[in-house]
Scaffold this motif. Structure first.
Motif: not given
Ligand code: S3P
Length: 197
Positions: A81-87, A96-114
């Motif tokens: 939801e938050v990554l899909g928001d245009s804001e 534990g966000i990185v535990v699921r492969p689906a989340n790791r794929r979603l994170l590829e859509g972020a500009d910076d993952v620190v």
């Protein structure tokens, strides 16, 4: 350019849209995230708090009544939801966000993952102060954190666009270091666009 000018330039840069802080419990994602969001003039989302607000329950209650997998379902839905928001926004994700492969794929859509990093001994000191929403470290926090970190480090590394040492450092230092890596990535993407990439 002085720091204020640099911040203004970053805020104006199209490339600063979604910044996500990842890393283990107790590393300081929420405190650093709140301060960074303020500095960058971005909305701040603490994913755990968002989950708790949206279902009206605490994380501990979700873990205890419905189990970790149900919490992970909620966490994945919240991230989507938050990554899909245009804001543009700065997001502090749960450890534990990185535990699921689906989340790791979603994170590829972020500009910076620190990825904020610190040793389990340092993390354990900090999580003792805020264990309410951290049922996974009940018992012996240092040992639990060691096991979780060993499991997760490769996934953090896989999704991170930058890594910042958040061990024996003040919050101000951590915030300054994150600003620096974000600034570099904003400059890189501006020059990539300039070069027609
Ligand atoms: C978890 C970390 C917690 C919270 C939940 C699970 C984890 O968030 O999401 O207890 O699996 O590492 P913080 O990293 O904000 O403590």
């Amino acid at each position: 350019m002085n720091e204020a000018d640099r911040l203004v330039a970053m805020q104006r840069s199209d490339s600063v849209r979604k910044i996500v802080l990842i890393g283990m419990m107790g590393v300081g994602k929420s405190s650093a995230g709140r301060r960074l969001a303020e500095r960058l003039g971005l909305a701040f989302v603490d994913l755990d708090r968002r989950i708790e607000r949206s279902c009206g329950r605490t994380i501990r209650d979700i873990f205890e009544s419905d189990g970790e997998q149900e919490f992970r379902n909620m966490e994945e839905a919240a991230l989507r939801e938050v990554l899909g928001d245009s804001e543009p926004m700065l997001i502090a994700a749960g450890g534990g966000i990185v535990v699921r492969p689906a989340n790791r794929r979603l994170l590829e859509g972020a500009d910076d993952v620190v990825w904020l990093r610190a040793d389990p001994e340092i993390l354990a000191r900090r999580v003792r102060a805020g264990r309410d929403h951290r049922p996974l470290v009940d018992g012996d926090p240092v040992e639990r954190l060691r096991v979780l970190a060993a499991d997760r480090d490769e996934s953090y590394r896989e999704v991170a666009t930058a890594t910042v040492d958040a061990g024996e450092r003040s919050l101000d230092d951590v915030v300054a270091a994150v600003l620096e890596v974000i600034e570099h990535s904003a400059q890189r993407s501006t020059s990539d666009r300039g070069a027609g990439a």
